[in-house]
Design a protein around this motif. Structure first.
Motif, PDB file in Angstrom:
ATOM      1  N   TYR A   1       0.836  -1.209   0.000  1.00 54.49           N
ATOM      2  CA  TYR A   1       0.000   0.000   0.000  1.00 54.49           C
ATOM      3  C   TYR A   1       0.868   1.256   0.000  1.00 54.49           C
ATOM      4  CZ  TYR A   1      -2.314   3.926   2.265  1.00 54.49           C
ATOM      5  OH  TYR A   1      -2.747   5.185   2.601  1.00 54.49           O
ATOM      6  N   VAL A   2       1.888   1.295   0.856  1.00 57.98           N
ATOM      7  CA  VAL A   2       2.782   2.451   0.915  1.00 57.98           C
ATOM      8  C   VAL A   2       3.407   2.705  -0.460  1.00 57.98           C
ATOM      9  CG1 VAL A   2       4.931   3.340   1.910  1.00 57.98           C
ATOM     10  CG2 VAL A   2       3.280   2.170   3.377  1.00 57.98           C
ATOM     11  N   ALA A   3       3.853   1.616  -1.107  1.00 56.08           N
ATOM     12  CA  ALA A   3       4.478   1.750  -2.421  1.00 56.08           C
ATOM     13  C   ALA A   3       3.481   2.156  -3.498  1.00 56.08           C
ATOM     14  CB  ALA A   3       5.158   0.433  -2.801  1.00 56.08           C
ATOM     15  N   SER A   4       2.198   1.856  -3.289  1.00 51.32           N
ATOM     16  CA  SER A   4       1.183   2.223  -4.279  1.00 51.32           C
ATOM     17  C   SER A   4       0.851   3.706  -4.220  1.00 51.32           C
ATOM     18  CB  SER A   4      -0.098   1.404  -4.051  1.00 51.32           C
ATOM     19  OG  SER A   4      -0.795   1.850  -2.894  1.00 51.32           O
ATOM     20  N   VAL A   5       1.066   4.335  -3.068  1.00 54.17           N
ATOM     21  CA  VAL A   5       0.770   5.763  -2.913  1.00 54.17           C
ATOM     22  C   VAL A   5       1.882   6.606  -3.516  1.00 54.17           C
ATOM     23  CG1 VAL A   5       0.337   7.617  -1.268  1.00 54.17           C
ATOM     24  CG2 VAL A   5      -0.590   5.330  -0.839  1.00 54.17           C
ATOM     25  N   THR A   6       3.123   6.256  -3.220  1.00 48.97           N
ATOM     26  CA  THR A   6       4.298   6.933  -3.783  1.00 48.97           C
ATOM     27  C   THR A   6       5.296   5.864  -4.201  1.00 48.97           C
ATOM     28  OG1 THR A   6       3.978   8.753  -2.207  1.00 48.97           O
ATOM     29  CG2 THR A   6       6.072   8.675  -3.381  1.00 48.97           C
ATOM     30  N   PRO A   7       5.681   5.816  -5.472  1.00 53.26           N
ATOM     31  CA  PRO A   7       6.611   4.772  -5.927  1.00 53.26           C
ATOM     32  C   PRO A   7       7.885   4.754  -5.092  1.00 53.26           C
ATOM     33  CG  PRO A   7       5.685   5.943  -7.800  1.00 53.26           C
ATOM     34  CD  PRO A   7       5.249   6.692  -6.582  1.00 53.26           C
ATOM     35  N   LEU A   8       8.360   3.553  -4.823  1.00 54.58           N
ATOM     36  CA  LEU A   8       9.581   3.399  -4.042  1.00 54.58           C
ATOM     37  C   LEU A   8      10.800   3.822  -4.854  1.00 54.58           C
ATOM     38  CD1 LEU A   8       8.931  -0.133  -2.476  1.00 54.58           C
ATOM     39  CD2 LEU A   8       8.578   2.104  -1.399  1.00 54.58           C
ATOM     40  N   LYS A   9      11.873   4.124  -4.146  1.00 52.86           N
ATOM     41  CA  LYS A   9      13.141   4.404  -4.796  1.00 52.86           C
ATOM     42  C   LYS A   9      13.725   3.095  -5.331  1.00 52.86           C
ATOM     43  CE  LYS A   9      14.121   8.257  -1.662  1.00 52.86           C
ATOM     44  NZ  LYS A   9      15.084   8.845  -0.693  1.00 52.86           N
ATOM     45  N   THR A  10      14.487   3.211  -6.393  1.00 49.35           N
ATOM     46  CA  THR A  10      15.152   2.016  -6.921  1.00 49.35           C
ATOM     47  C   THR A  10      16.489   1.842  -6.214  1.00 49.35           C
ATOM     48  OG1 THR A  10      16.062   3.360  -8.725  1.00 49.35           O
ATOM     49  CG2 THR A  10      14.049   2.117  -9.177  1.00 49.35           C
ATOM     50  N   PRO A  11      16.967   0.598  -6.119  1.00 48.34           N
ATOM     51  CA  PRO A  11      18.203   0.358  -5.367  1.00 48.34           C
ATOM     52  C   PRO A  11      19.453   0.793  -6.149  1.00 48.34           C
ATOM     53  CG  PRO A  11      17.354  -1.693  -6.290  1.00 48.34           C
ATOM     54  CD  PRO A  11      16.331  -0.643  -6.576  1.00 48.34           C
ATOM     55  N   PRO A  12      20.448   1.284  -5.400  1.00 43.62           N
ATOM     56  CA  PRO A  12      20.428   1.717  -4.003  1.00 43.62           C
ATOM     57  C   PRO A  12      19.656   3.034  -3.858  1.00 43.62           C
ATOM     58  CG  PRO A  12      22.675   1.287  -4.767  1.00 43.62           C
ATOM     59  CD  PRO A  12      21.806   1.372  -5.971  1.00 43.62           C
ATOM     60  N   ALA A  13      18.956   3.180  -2.767  1.00 45.57           N
ATOM     61  CA  ALA A  13      18.093   4.346  -2.592  1.00 45.57           C
ATOM     62  C   ALA A  13      18.881   5.627  -2.365  1.00 45.57           C
ATOM     63  CB  ALA A  13      17.153   4.110  -1.410  1.00 45.57           C
ATOM     64  N   PHE A  14      20.109   5.529  -1.817  1.00 47.75           N
ATOM     65  CA  PHE A  14      20.871   6.728  -1.462  1.00 47.75           C
ATOM     66  C   PHE A  14      22.240   6.771  -2.131  1.00 47.75           C
ATOM     67  CE2 PHE A  14      17.753   6.048   1.870  1.00 47.75           C
ATOM     68  CZ  PHE A  14      17.165   7.310   1.954  1.00 47.75           C
ATOM     69  N   ASP A  15      23.066   5.775  -1.897  1.00 52.12           N
ATOM     70  CA  ASP A  15      24.404   5.770  -2.512  1.00 52.12           C
ATOM     71  C   ASP A  15      24.314   5.125  -3.890  1.00 52.12           C
ATOM     72  OD1 ASP A  15      27.071   5.998  -3.007  1.00 52.12           O
ATOM     73  OD2 ASP A  15      27.729   4.651  -1.403  1.00 52.12           O
ATOM     74  N   GLN A  16      23.706   5.851  -4.813  1.00 55.81           N
ATOM     75  CA  GLN A  16      23.333   5.256  -6.093  1.00 55.81           C
ATOM     76  C   GLN A  16      24.365   5.439  -7.198  1.00 55.81           C
ATOM     77  OE1 GLN A  16      19.722   7.550  -6.866  1.00 55.81           O
ATOM     78  NE2 GLN A  16      20.834   8.922  -8.237  1.00 55.81           N
ATOM     79  N   GLU A  17      25.234   6.413  -7.077  1.00 60.09           N
ATOM     80  CA  GLU A  17      26.108   6.767  -8.191  1.00 60.09           C
ATOM     81  C   GLU A  17      27.011   5.604  -8.605  1.00 60.09           C
ATOM     82  OE1 GLU A  17      29.093  10.355  -9.606  1.00 60.09           O
ATOM     83  OE2 GLU A  17      28.822   9.991  -7.461  1.00 60.09           O
ATOM     84  N   GLY A  18      26.922   5.246  -9.884  1.00 54.67           N
ATOM     85  CA  GLY A  18      27.818   4.245 -10.443  1.00 54.67           C
ATOM     86  C   GLY A  18      27.416   2.808 -10.205  1.00 54.67           C
TER      87      GLY A  18
END
Length: 515
Positions: A370-387
């Motif tokens: 339900y939480v993910a249906s309201v606002t799409p989740l971040k794709t992995p990694p959610a924070f340290d994503q660069e590269g």
């Protein structure tokens, strides 16, 4: 009672009078303008505005390294009233010293008679020209150092300015919530002293009385694994990850149990908190939030995974006509609903009906969907994503970068995938800066910091900007140290802050008065 040194200042040429005359960090009580703010109810709040005050001697970025101070009209220099320090940091970006708002805690604080301090601070996007070159001035931990310097300014001038520096409440949302948590956890920390001395911060204390943290985006070096561990149940469903994303998610999720074990957290009942019982711990917190919302008139559909049962009251309210089903309970174990926030229609009393719903259980996977249906989740990694799967740097990658504007990974997981080197490690200087930006490192144990004694932490029950584990771990670790923590996951709240101000200021009044 707040002490004053006016008797000393009356003697020209003596200690304080002589030193203050040439002190760039001494507060000038005469340099203000009168302003007013119209509150939502139409009331006009008048105040003295002291604006554009530099809080360090060695100003690197004049756009951000100032603070504004607002004093309700009628508050005297000798009045010992609390100070609300509100940071508007978001996304770890720079923030200027702003003015009070009628719609958030700053306006309400002025109405309640509090002194309000709004400091600016550098962030990942703050840049100055030096010798013809652009220099990024807000890399970690500079934004935090600016806020600590602002706190030191308040302590340094406590004898000559309105407000009581021994009762500073910090308040922030998102990355600002993380900054508020850091201010609360790192008071007088020796690790920060060399930086603050170099900046020309006031030679004073920098602990705070209380920390107000809305949805703090913190514990960054573990936030990716916590996010994937919690939300992996949605990977094949609503999140819709592709195979490469699922592989990264699974690897990150596998790191979380060891981290949870390393925290040595215990529940209120004394049980060690691990990956084995964490989901039930979180479920109970969410159920308490739902129960409080039900009592205040909110409608909660059972389609999101919640299981209800009803009790029938007779006309005189004499009690249930039937017993509860075996194994069910009115509130989650260890909670009675009072720890959850006041939410739902403002000012609406609990429902008085013949049929009263109670939360009996929660299907957590279904709720997370339900939480993910309201606002799409971040794709992995959610924070340290660069590269890792994308080349784009996150705000957090930028804040841990360098003065030349180059971003950086701040976890070994992402660094090794970007470099394709399984032996790659973070350099020592970066590891130290990462350490300074995590309040979890300074709570409990043998930390040599002064911990705030009071904490108000809120993270919305449908806020997916970071994992629920981040605020829950923060609150639980603080509770384990013995400080007072008012924590809840407010029902149906997204990623926002400064809401339910009646609740917030009732709490502030209680702790400020020592009740």
């Amino acid at each position: 009672m707040k002490r004053r040194l006016w008797f000393t200042m009356a003697f020209a040429g003596l200690c304080l009078g002589a030193s203050a005359a040439g002190d760039a960090l001494r507060f000038n009580a005469e340099n203000y303008t009168l302003k007013s703010l119209q509150m939502p109810d139409g009331e006009m709040v008048s105040y003295k505005a002291y604006e554009g005050i530099y809080y360090v001697k060695n100003v690197e970025d004049s756009t951000y390294q100032t603070l504004n101070l607002y004093v309700p009209f009628g508050v005297k220099d000798t009045d010992s009233v609390p100070i609300l320090l509100r940071t508007y940091v978001g996304g770890y970006m720079a923030s200027t010293a702003k003015t009070p708002s009628a719609t958030d805690a700053t306006g309400r604080a002025l109405k309640e008679g509090y002194v309000v301090c709004i400091p600016g601070s550098r962030g990942a996007n703050s840049v100055v020209k030096r010798n013809g070159e652009e220099v990024y001035t807000g890399i970690a931990p500079n934004g935090l150092l600016d806020l600590k310097a602002a706190v030191r300014y308040l302590h340094y001038n406590d004898e000559v300015m309105p407000g009581d520096a021994n009762r500073i409440f910090t308040d922030g949302t998102s990355a600002g919530g993380a900054m508020s948590a850091l201010l609360g956890a790192t008071g007088n920390g020796k690790d920060y002293e060399p930086y603050l001395e170099k900046m020309g911060a006031a030679p004073a204390r920098d602990e705070v009385f209380a920390a107000i943290c809305y949805c703090p985006i913190t514990d960054l070096e573990h936030a990716d694994c916590e996010y994937e561990w919690l939300y992996s149940c949605t990977n094949d469903g609503i999140r819709g990850l592709d195979e490469s994303q699922k592989a990264v998610s699974e690897e990150l999720a596998a790191l979380c149990p060891d981290y949870l074990r390393s925290l040595n957290l215990t529940t209120p009942s004394g049980e060690k908190l691990t990956a084995d019982n964490y989901r039930n711990y979180l479920k109970n917190l969410l159920m308490a939030s739902m129960q409080r919302a039900l009592q205040e008139g909110a409608e909660i559909p059972d389609s999101i995974g919640v299981v209800f049962y009803q009790e029938k009251q007779d006309f005189m309210g004499a009690g249930p006509r039937r017993s509860r089903p075996s194994g069910e309970r009115r509130f989650p174990e260890g909670l009675d609903g009072r720890e959850a926030p006041s939410f739902g229609p403002a000012g609406r009393p609990p429902r008085m009906e013949l049929h009263t719903d109670f939360v009996a259980d929660l299907n957590l996977d279904r709720y997370l969907t339900y939480v993910a249906s309201v606002t799409p989740l971040k794709t992995p990694p959610a924070f340290d994503q660069e590269g890792v799967l994308v080349e784009t740097a996150s705000p957090e990658n930028k804040v841990f970068g360098n003065a030349q504007g180059e971003s950086a990974n701040f976890t070994i997981f992402s660094l090794q995938r970007r470099t394709k080197d399984s032996n790659a490690v973070l350099d020592e200087e970066l590891r130290h800066r990462i350490y300074l930006m995590n309040p979890m490192n300074f709570i409990g144990g043998d930390s040599q910091t002064t911990l705030a004694g009071h904490w108000y932490i809120r993270h919305g029950a449908r806020d997916r900007d970071t994992s629920f584990l981040v605020p829950v771990n923060l609150a639980t670790k603080l509770q384990n140290t013995g400080v007072e923590v008012d924590f809840a996951l407010p029902w149906n709240r997204p990623h926002t802050g400064d809401y339910n101000l009646d609740d917030l200021f009732a709490w502030m009044k209680r702790v400020a008065e020592g009740k």
